[in-house]
Design an enzyme around this catalytic site. Structure first.
Site, PDB file in Angstrom:
ATOM      1  N   GLU A  25       0.828  -1.215   0.000  1.00 19.43           N
ATOM      2  CA  GLU A  25       0.000   0.000   0.000  1.00 19.43           C
ATOM      3  C   GLU A  25       0.857   1.257   0.000  1.00 19.43           C
ATOM      4  OE1 GLU A  25      -2.652   0.528   3.371  1.00 19.43           O
ATOM      5  OE2 GLU A  25      -3.620   2.241   2.433  1.00 19.43           O
ATOM      6  N   LYS A  28      -2.478  -1.932  -3.183  1.00 13.69           N
ATOM      7  CA  LYS A  28      -3.540  -1.097  -2.603  1.00 13.69           C
ATOM      8  C   LYS A  28      -3.166   0.369  -2.802  1.00 13.69           C
ATOM      9  CE  LYS A  28      -6.002  -0.153   1.707  1.00 13.69           C
ATOM     10  NZ  LYS A  28      -6.724  -0.771   2.806  1.00 13.69           N
TER      11      LYS A  28
HETATM   12  P1  13P Z   1      -9.354   4.211   4.152  1.00 16.71           P
HETATM   13  O1  13P Z   1     -10.196   3.465   3.147  1.00 16.71           O
HETATM   14  O2  13P Z   1     -10.143   4.800   5.264  1.00 16.71           O
HETATM   15  O3  13P Z   1      -8.411   5.168   3.486  1.00 16.71           O
HETATM   16  O4  13P Z   1      -8.461   3.110   4.872  1.00 16.71           O
HETATM   17  C1  13P Z   1      -7.835   2.166   4.119  1.00 16.71           C
HETATM   18  C2  13P Z   1      -6.575   1.769   4.764  1.00 16.71           C
HETATM   19  O5  13P Z   1      -6.371   0.610   5.051  1.00 16.71           O
HETATM   20  C3  13P Z   1      -5.557   2.794   5.023  1.00 16.71           C
HETATM   21  O6  13P Z   1      -4.340   2.189   5.340  1.00 16.71           O
END
Ligand code: 13P
Length: 335
Positions: A175, A217
């Site tokens: 991510e 992500k």
């Molecule tokens: P949000 O969808 O609230 O941005 O959170 C996703 C997430 O896992 C952030 O690390």
């Protein structure tokens, strides 16, 4: 098909998405206190257990990302949380980074920590039932940022994390979140996000990661929240796909977007438009935290015993996002 590839596909296929319920205790406390609920371990578990026992779990939620506290909590029936998630045919996952800290020599940027001792923690999480993991790198856009230093060091950490996770037979969610805070344009977001993701995959390849067993992500491509230059959803979809086409190797099975502060319906609508436009082979779905939980949390906070009502609110959001992941959502279905 490798074992890691089949876990990844189980989580994100057929319109299923991911529930990101991995808020740290500090973040979860902020969310609870904002709706006047005391942040106790019992309340944190109670809200999360309410979501994890909802009827939409088996059809919509392919995986749940947990936090260290939650994965170790016991339910009244003595089962642990991963057992509950597995029993509804969803895959338990775990956030394994320990948070973003100030990056030395670039004090306005962050580096995500958590590599020390990670191998042992992963073994423990695997024993507790986790089959995938998450690590979030965070980048901000200004004239000077993200710097080469932040882009490089976070990519390096994401790659070392991914290697350890795959060694332990789990799927890493990679991510790299380029934040929507700031006054940058969508074009700036496109350029910077593309650079960030490209660098991540260069580093993942260097570290010999099996890309078929990775889920990316990313953020969607949006204009900064302070820019006053919000772009239409169709443009978000076009730019987001352009970014991913140019930065993600074709072996990666799928992409699960974070919501990043978008409103619930906006995050659903944008995902739907992305899937309408998507001509790539990548599965494109959701891995939402706030955009899946906000309304349910608000509803629950008014009556902590109204489990059924809370689940109804959550089921609706999960169903809307699963429809969007199949490009079958429309605004009328919201009512
Ligand atoms: P949000 O969808 O609230 O941005 O959170 C996703 C997430 O896992 C952030 O690390």
């Amino acid at each position: 098909m490798s074992e890691l590839n089949s876990i990844a596909l189980k989580i994100i296929s057929n319109g299923k998405g991911i529930l990101a319920a991995d808020e740290s205790t500090a973040t979860m406390s902020k969310r609870l206190e904002a709706v006047n609920v005391p942040s106790t371990p019992e309340n944190r578990l109670s809200f999360r257990q309410t979501l994890f026992s909802s009827s939409s779990m088996s059809d919509c939620i392919g995986g749940v990302i947990l936090y260290d506290e939650t994965i170790k909590q016991r339910l009244l029936n003595k089962k642990n949380v991963p057992e509950l998630i597995t029993s509804v045919n969803s895959v338990p996952g775990i956030k394994v980074d320990t948070g973003a800290k100030i990056l030395a020599n670039s004090p306005n940027e962050k580096i995500t920590e958590g590599l020390d001792g990670l191998r042992d923690r992963l073994k423990e999480y695997y024993k507790l039932g986790a089959r995938f993991t998450k690590w979030r790198g965070v980048y901000n856009i200004t004239k000077e940022h993200p710097s080469k230093l932040a882009i490089h060091s976070n990519a390096h950490a994401l790659a070392r994390y991914s290697a350890l996770v795959q060694e332990c037979n789990m799927v890493p969610i990679v991510e790299p979140e380029v934040l929507m805070d700031g006054n940058h344009s969508a074009q700036d977001c496109l350029i910077k996000t593309t650079e960030v993701i490209k660098r991540c995959f260069e580093e993942l390849i260097l570290h010999k990661i099996d890309l078929t067993g990775v889920i990316l992500k990313p953020n969607m491509i949006l204009a900064g929240t302070d820019s006053g230059k919000k772009i239409p959803g169709k443009e978000v979809a076009k730019l987001t796909i352009e970014c991913l086409k140019n930065s993600v190797p074709s072996e990666v099975p799928g992409i699960a977007f974070l919501s990043g502060g978008q409103a619930e319906v906006e995050a659903t609508e944008n995902l739907n438009l992305i899937n309408k436009e998507n001509k790539t082979n990548f599965i494109m779905t959701y891995s939402y935290g706030r955009a899946l939980q906000q309304s349910a949390l608000k509803y629950w906070s008014k009556n902590l015993n109204d489990i059924e009502g809370t689940q109804k609110v959550f089921n609706h959001r999960a169903k809307m996002n699963t429809l969007a992941a199949k490009s079958e959502w429309s605004k009328e279905l919201e009512n």
